[in-house]
Design an enzyme around this catalytic site. Sequence first.
Site, PDB file in Angstrom:
ATOM      1  N   GLU A 339      -3.790   7.035  -2.829  1.00 29.24           N
ATOM      2  CA  GLU A 339      -2.653   6.922  -1.530  1.00 29.24           C
ATOM      3  C   GLU A 339      -1.728   8.273  -2.714  1.00 29.24           C
ATOM      4  OE1 GLU A 339      -2.609   3.395   1.478  1.00 29.24           O
ATOM      5  OE2 GLU A 339      -2.693   2.860  -0.690  1.00 29.24           O
TER       6      GLU A 339
HETATM    7  C1  TNX Z   1      -4.604   0.820   1.519  1.00 29.19           C
HETATM    8  S1  TNX Z   1      -7.127   1.580   0.547  1.00 29.19           S
HETATM    9  C2  TNX Z   1      -4.764   0.005  -0.026  1.00 29.19           C
HETATM   10  C3  TNX Z   1      -3.536  -0.451  -0.884  1.00 29.19           C
HETATM   11  C4  TNX Z   1      -2.552  -1.995   0.726  1.00 29.19           C
HETATM   12  C5  TNX Z   1      -3.832  -1.598   1.333  1.00 29.19           C
HETATM   13  C6  TNX Z   1      -3.293  -2.676   2.736  1.00 29.19           C
HETATM   14  C7  TNX Z   1      -6.134   1.271  -1.171  1.00 29.19           C
HETATM   15  C8  TNX Z   1      -7.277   1.745  -1.769  1.00 29.19           C
HETATM   16  N1  TNX Z   1      -5.154   0.838  -1.071  1.00 29.19           N
HETATM   17  O1  TNX Z   1      -2.721   0.073  -1.394  1.00 29.19           O
HETATM   18  O2  TNX Z   1      -2.549  -3.013  -0.271  1.00 29.19           O
HETATM   19  O3  TNX Z   1      -4.050  -0.592   1.750  1.00 29.19           O
HETATM   20  O4  TNX Z   1      -4.420  -3.004   3.144  1.00 29.19           O
END
Ligand code: TNX
Length: 518
Positions: A339
Site C-alpha cells: 500500500e
Molecule cells: C491492509 S494487506 C493492510 C494493512 C491493514 C489491513 C486491514 C496489507 C499488507 N496491508 O495495512 O491493517 O489491510 O485489514
Amino acid sequence: MIKKIQKRAIIALTAAIQCLTGCSTIDTAKVSIVPKPLSFTETNGEFELTANSRIIIIAGSSYNEIKQNIAEYLAKILRGSTGFSVEIAQAPETPADGDIVFRLAAFETPRSCYIESYDLIVDEKNITITANEPAGLFRGVQTLRQLFGADIERKGPVHDKKWSITCVEISDSPAYQYRGLMLDVARHFFPKEVIMRQIDLAAQYKINKLHLHLTDDQGWRIEIKSRPALTEIGSLGAVGGAPGGYYTQEDFIEIVKYAAARYIEVIPEIDMPGHVNAALVSIPELNPNGIPPKPRTDIAVGYSTLQARSEVTYEFVEDVIRELAAISPSKYIHIGGDEADATPLEDYLYFIGRVSEIVKKYGKTTIGWTPYDRSEAIVPDAVIQNWFCTPGTFNYSNSKNLQVILSPAWTYLDQKYNTNTKLGLQWRGFVNLRSSYNWFPSKMAPNANIYGIESALWTETIVTQDDMDYMLYPRLMANAEVGWTQEKNRNYSDFRRRLPGQFARLDALEVNYSKRYD
Ligand code: TNX
C-alpha cells in the site's frame, strides 16, 4: 469377556479399514486433533498415566535442549493438572510401564519436511514420540496434549481422574514448511506477555512462524538505539488515541527466545516505504521540507512515504536494519512494501532495490508484501507474501520462481466473522469459520512455489487480549489445518466434528474464542 473380545475385534477391523483408506479417519467421538495428522490409526487398549510415570529422553547430544524445551514443557502441563511428579530421566534408564519416551532418531524412510515430522505411538505400556529433530518432538507433544483431552490443560489438579488415552499410532508431517501468524503490534500495542501467551496458544496448532508487524503510521514499536526519537516520539500513540508502547531490544530478544523454545521463528517487519508516518513524525529530516507531519491515530492507509531519492532515507533504513539484524536470529527481515500509494512506482521499485541491498549487507533475506516482487532486485531466495492471491498477482513471483507465502482474505483474521461481529473490519468481506477452512493453496496458486500460508491479525479494532482471542479462535485452528494437513485429508465437516473437543481445551486454557463463527 466375549463381548470385550468382540468389541476389540471390531475396533481392530475398523482401524484396518481406516488404514486402507489412508489411515486418516479419526474417531472424533474419542479424540480431537487439530491440525489433523497425516495418518492416524486406533489400536487396541488404553494407556494410563500414573503417579509413577516419567519422561525418558533418548537423544544423545540433544539431551539438554530436549529436556529444557520439550520435557520440562510437557511435564509442567502434566504436573499442573494431574498433580503427579512427572520426573525426567535420561536413557540408558529403561522405560518402565507408564513412561513417556522421547526418542530422537532418523526415520526409517526419509520424509519431506522431516524437521517437524514425528511418529507418536501409544500402546498399553508406553507413549513413544520419535522424531528426527527436536522440533518434531515438540510438534508431537502438541498432538499428545490433545489426545489427553481438555482436563490436562487445567492449571490446578483435577481429582479422581483416570488419565488414560486410547492406544493409537500416528505418523505425521506438515504439508507446508511455513505456517505463520502475523500480529500487528503497531496499530495497537500489546505488551510482551500478551504476545508470549499467543505464542503458547498458536504452538498448540503447530504454527511455526510469528511475524511481528512492528511499525506503521500510528506507532513505532521497536527500540533502535541509534535513533532514540523513534521510540521517544514515534511509539507514543496508537489508533483512536489508545496508549502506545514499544519493545526494548531486550524485550524483543526475550520474545524471540520464548518463541524459539517452542520451535517458532520470529520474523520482524519494518513496513516501508509506506506506512511510515510514525517514523516521519519522529525524524524531521526524513521529510522533504524537514517538517514532521502530525501523529496519526486514524486508520487510513496509503498516505505516508519515505523519500526514495534521498540518501538520508537510506542512512535511516541502514541504522534500523543493522540493529534489527543484530538482535534477530531469523534469516528473514520483512520489509513491508504494501500500500505504498504515496510513492511513485519508479521510486517504489528503486527503493525496494536499495533496501534489499541493505538487508543483504546485514546477512538477511527479504520478505515483502505484494507488489514488492515487481522490483528487479527481488530474486530467489527472497520471499513474497501475497495478500491478494488473485490469479494475476502471481505473475511476477511465478516467473521468478520465488517462494510464496499465501495470505488471502480467508487468512485475514481481522475481518468480521459475520454481521454480528462487533470487532474487526470487513473490507475483504466476512470470514467465517468455513471460509477460513475451505480453501486450497494448490488450487489458489497452481503454478506457484508455495512456501506456506500466514494468518494476519491487523489490530485497528483489536485492543485487548480478549479481542485477540476472539478474532483468532477458532479461525486460526482452521488456517493451521490448511497449512499442516494434506489437502486430500481435509474436509470441513470432519473439522467441525473435531471442534467441540478443541473448544473444551480452549475453555480450560481460558481463551475468549468466538462462539458466533458461522
Ligand atoms: C491492509 S494487506 C493492510 C494493512 C491493514 C489491513 C486491514 C496489507 C499488507 N496491508 O495495512 O491493517 O489491510 O485489514
